[in-house]
Design a protein around this motif. Structure first.
Motif, PDB file in Angstrom:
ATOM      1  N   ARG A  56      42.164  35.004  29.262  1.00 52.71           N
ATOM      2  CA  ARG A  56      41.402  33.935  29.107  1.00 52.71           C
ATOM      3  C   ARG A  56      40.816  33.342  30.123  1.00 52.71           C
ATOM      4  NH1 ARG A  56      43.987  28.712  25.927  1.00 52.71           N
ATOM      5  NH2 ARG A  56      44.978  28.326  27.950  1.00 52.71           N
ATOM      6  N   SER A  57      41.290  33.424  31.134  1.00 45.08           N
ATOM      7  CA  SER A  57      40.814  32.928  32.543  1.00 45.08           C
ATOM      8  C   SER A  57      39.459  33.901  33.052  1.00 45.08           C
ATOM      9  CB  SER A  57      41.959  33.275  33.801  1.00 45.08           C
ATOM     10  OG  SER A  57      41.379  32.928  34.957  1.00 45.08           O
ATOM     11  N   ALA A  58      39.813  34.913  32.551  1.00 45.47           N
ATOM     12  CA  ALA A  58      38.374  36.011  32.873  1.00 45.47           C
ATOM     13  C   ALA A  58      37.320  35.523  31.997  1.00 45.47           C
ATOM     14  CB  ALA A  58      38.926  37.401  32.272  1.00 45.47           C
ATOM     15  N   GLN A  62      33.410  34.279  33.293  1.00 50.60           N
ATOM     16  CA  GLN A  62      32.362  34.748  32.782  1.00 50.60           C
ATOM     17  C   GLN A  62      31.374  33.629  32.342  1.00 50.60           C
ATOM     18  OE1 GLN A  62      31.098  37.723  33.199  1.00 50.60           O
ATOM     19  NE2 GLN A  62      32.839  38.448  34.117  1.00 50.60           N
ATOM     20  N   LEU A  63      32.026  32.384  31.988  1.00 52.34           N
ATOM     21  CA  LEU A  63      31.386  31.359  31.427  1.00 52.34           C
ATOM     22  C   LEU A  63      31.028  30.440  32.388  1.00 52.34           C
ATOM     23  CD1 LEU A  63      32.878  30.758  28.025  1.00 52.34           C
ATOM     24  CD2 LEU A  63      30.759  31.837  28.554  1.00 52.34           C
ATOM     25  N   ASN A  64      31.399  30.515  33.765  1.00 49.36           N
ATOM     26  CA  ASN A  64      31.227  29.814  35.048  1.00 49.36           C
ATOM     27  C   ASN A  64      32.088  28.475  34.807  1.00 49.36           C
ATOM     28  OD1 ASN A  64      29.662  31.528  36.553  1.00 49.36           O
ATOM     29  ND2 ASN A  64      27.737  31.085  35.217  1.00 49.36           N
ATOM     30  N   ASP A  65      33.304  28.631  34.204  1.00 47.60           N
ATOM     31  CA  ASP A  65      33.939  27.365  34.167  1.00 47.60           C
ATOM     32  C   ASP A  65      35.336  27.451  35.029  1.00 47.60           C
ATOM     33  OD1 ASP A  65      35.676  25.157  33.295  1.00 47.60           O
ATOM     34  OD2 ASP A  65      35.098  25.165  31.298  1.00 47.60           O
ATOM     35  N   ALA A  66      35.072  27.474  36.202  1.00 46.54           N
ATOM     36  CA  ALA A  66      36.046  27.773  37.180  1.00 46.54           C
ATOM     37  C   ALA A  66      37.381  26.828  37.050  1.00 46.54           C
ATOM     38  CB  ALA A  66      35.433  27.304  38.761  1.00 46.54           C
ATOM     39  N   LYS A  67      37.199  25.636  36.881  1.00 46.36           N
ATOM     40  CA  LYS A  67      38.340  24.722  36.709  1.00 46.36           C
ATOM     41  C   LYS A  67      39.514  25.213  35.486  1.00 46.36           C
ATOM     42  CE  LYS A  67      36.416  20.744  38.491  1.00 46.36           C
ATOM     43  NZ  LYS A  67      36.361  19.194  38.297  1.00 46.36           N
ATOM     44  N   LYS A  68      38.780  25.709  34.463  1.00 50.07           N
ATOM     45  CA  LYS A  68      39.621  26.162  33.103  1.00 50.07           C
ATOM     46  C   LYS A  68      40.169  27.441  33.554  1.00 50.07           C
ATOM     47  CE  LYS A  68      37.881  23.418  29.587  1.00 50.07           C
ATOM     48  NZ  LYS A  68      37.171  23.455  28.019  1.00 50.07           N
ATOM     49  N   MET A  70      40.736  28.608  36.485  1.00 44.66           N
ATOM     50  CA  MET A  70      41.981  28.199  37.466  1.00 44.66           C
ATOM     51  C   MET A  70      43.311  27.704  36.712  1.00 44.66           C
ATOM     52  SD  MET A  70      41.687  26.394  41.455  1.00 44.66           S
ATOM     53  CE  MET A  70      41.531  24.697  40.700  1.00 44.66           C
ATOM     54  N   ALA A  71      43.041  27.049  35.830  1.00 44.89           N
ATOM     55  CA  ALA A  71      44.231  26.301  35.350  1.00 44.89           C
ATOM     56  C   ALA A  71      45.120  27.561  34.714  1.00 44.89           C
ATOM     57  CB  ALA A  71      43.830  25.333  34.251  1.00 44.89           C
ATOM     58  N   ASP A  72      44.282  28.422  33.811  1.00 42.92           N
ATOM     59  CA  ASP A  72      44.974  29.552  33.094  1.00 42.92           C
ATOM     60  C   ASP A  72      45.629  30.690  34.389  1.00 42.92           C
ATOM     61  OD1 ASP A  72      45.019  29.129  30.480  1.00 42.92           O
ATOM     62  OD2 ASP A  72      43.187  30.216  30.095  1.00 42.92           O
ATOM     63  N   ALA A  73      44.733  30.950  35.417  1.00 38.58           N
ATOM     64  CA  ALA A  73      45.289  31.629  36.462  1.00 38.58           C
ATOM     65  C   ALA A  73      46.569  31.133  37.189  1.00 38.58           C
ATOM     66  CB  ALA A  73      44.107  32.020  37.497  1.00 38.58           C
ATOM     67  N   GLU A  74      46.523  29.798  37.457  1.00 40.05           N
ATOM     68  CA  GLU A  74      47.681  29.153  37.856  1.00 40.05           C
ATOM     69  C   GLU A  74      49.039  29.425  36.984  1.00 40.05           C
ATOM     70  OE1 GLU A  74      46.350  25.255  38.663  1.00 40.05           O
ATOM     71  OE2 GLU A  74      45.948  25.825  40.778  1.00 40.05           O
ATOM     72  N   ARG A  89      42.605  36.673  39.622  1.00 43.83           N
ATOM     73  CA  ARG A  89      41.813  35.580  38.746  1.00 43.83           C
ATOM     74  C   ARG A  89      41.863  34.196  39.410  1.00 43.83           C
ATOM     75  NH1 ARG A  89      40.404  39.531  35.822  1.00 43.83           N
ATOM     76  NH2 ARG A  89      41.427  40.042  33.705  1.00 43.83           N
ATOM     77  N   LEU A  90      43.109  34.007  39.966  1.00 49.52           N
ATOM     78  CA  LEU A  90      43.092  32.676  40.732  1.00 49.52           C
ATOM     79  C   LEU A  90      42.075  32.597  42.016  1.00 49.52           C
ATOM     80  CD1 LEU A  90      44.287  29.900  40.967  1.00 49.52           C
ATOM     81  CD2 LEU A  90      46.280  31.127  42.166  1.00 49.52           C
ATOM     82  N   ALA A  91      41.975  33.948  42.693  1.00 53.81           N
ATOM     83  CA  ALA A  91      41.207  33.707  43.747  1.00 53.81           C
ATOM     84  C   ALA A  91      39.760  33.734  43.535  1.00 53.81           C
ATOM     85  CB  ALA A  91      41.551  35.181  44.561  1.00 53.81           C
ATOM     86  N   ALA A  92      39.435  34.308  42.288  1.00 53.00           N
ATOM     87  CA  ALA A  92      37.968  34.460  41.924  1.00 53.00           C
ATOM     88  C   ALA A  92      37.471  32.838  41.240  1.00 53.00           C
ATOM     89  CB  ALA A  92      38.059  35.367  40.647  1.00 53.00           C
TER      90      ALA A  92
END
Length: 106
Positions: A56-58, A62-68, A70-74, A89-92
């Motif tokens: 889901r983070s990926a 792809q949708l340029n929603d970095a905050k969401k 990052m939340a999933d990656a964390e 994913r977190l780094a990206a």
């Protein structure tokens, strides 16, 4: 594994597969919905929860929603701290948020 738990795990894997197919078709918004379903259905101790969060983070990336993303990656790296994909994913997401120091740490 109890019957209910196994059925929930199977349903979550099926939702994940739908999400993967949608992601491959570049239908990221619908893929997110499939991963939402997988996360909601999966037993709380399901070892694949990290995969569902990573995928889901990926989609969010792809949708340029970095905050969401990052939340999933964390959550992903908390669930599976030695899995490189979660950290990537977190780094990206951090790079997308222009947090270069945080991206290097991830």
């Amino acid at each position: 594994m109890s019957g209910d738990r196994e059925a929930r795990a199977r349903a979550a894997r099926a939702a994940k597969e739908r999400g993967t197919n949608l992601y491959t078709a570049k239908n990221y918004a619908e893929a997110i919905k499939a991963y939402d379903e997988a996360i909601a259905i999966a037993p709380k101790d399901d070892e694949d929860l990290a995969v569902y969060r990573s995928n889901r983070s990926a989609c969010y990336l792809q949708l340029n929603d970095a905050k969401k993303a990052m939340a999933d990656a964390e959550i992903c790296v908390k669930l599976r701290p030695t899995w490189a994909r979660g950290w990537s994913r977190l780094a990206a997401a951090k790079v997308m948020l222009l947090d270069d120091v945080g991206a290097e740490r991830a």
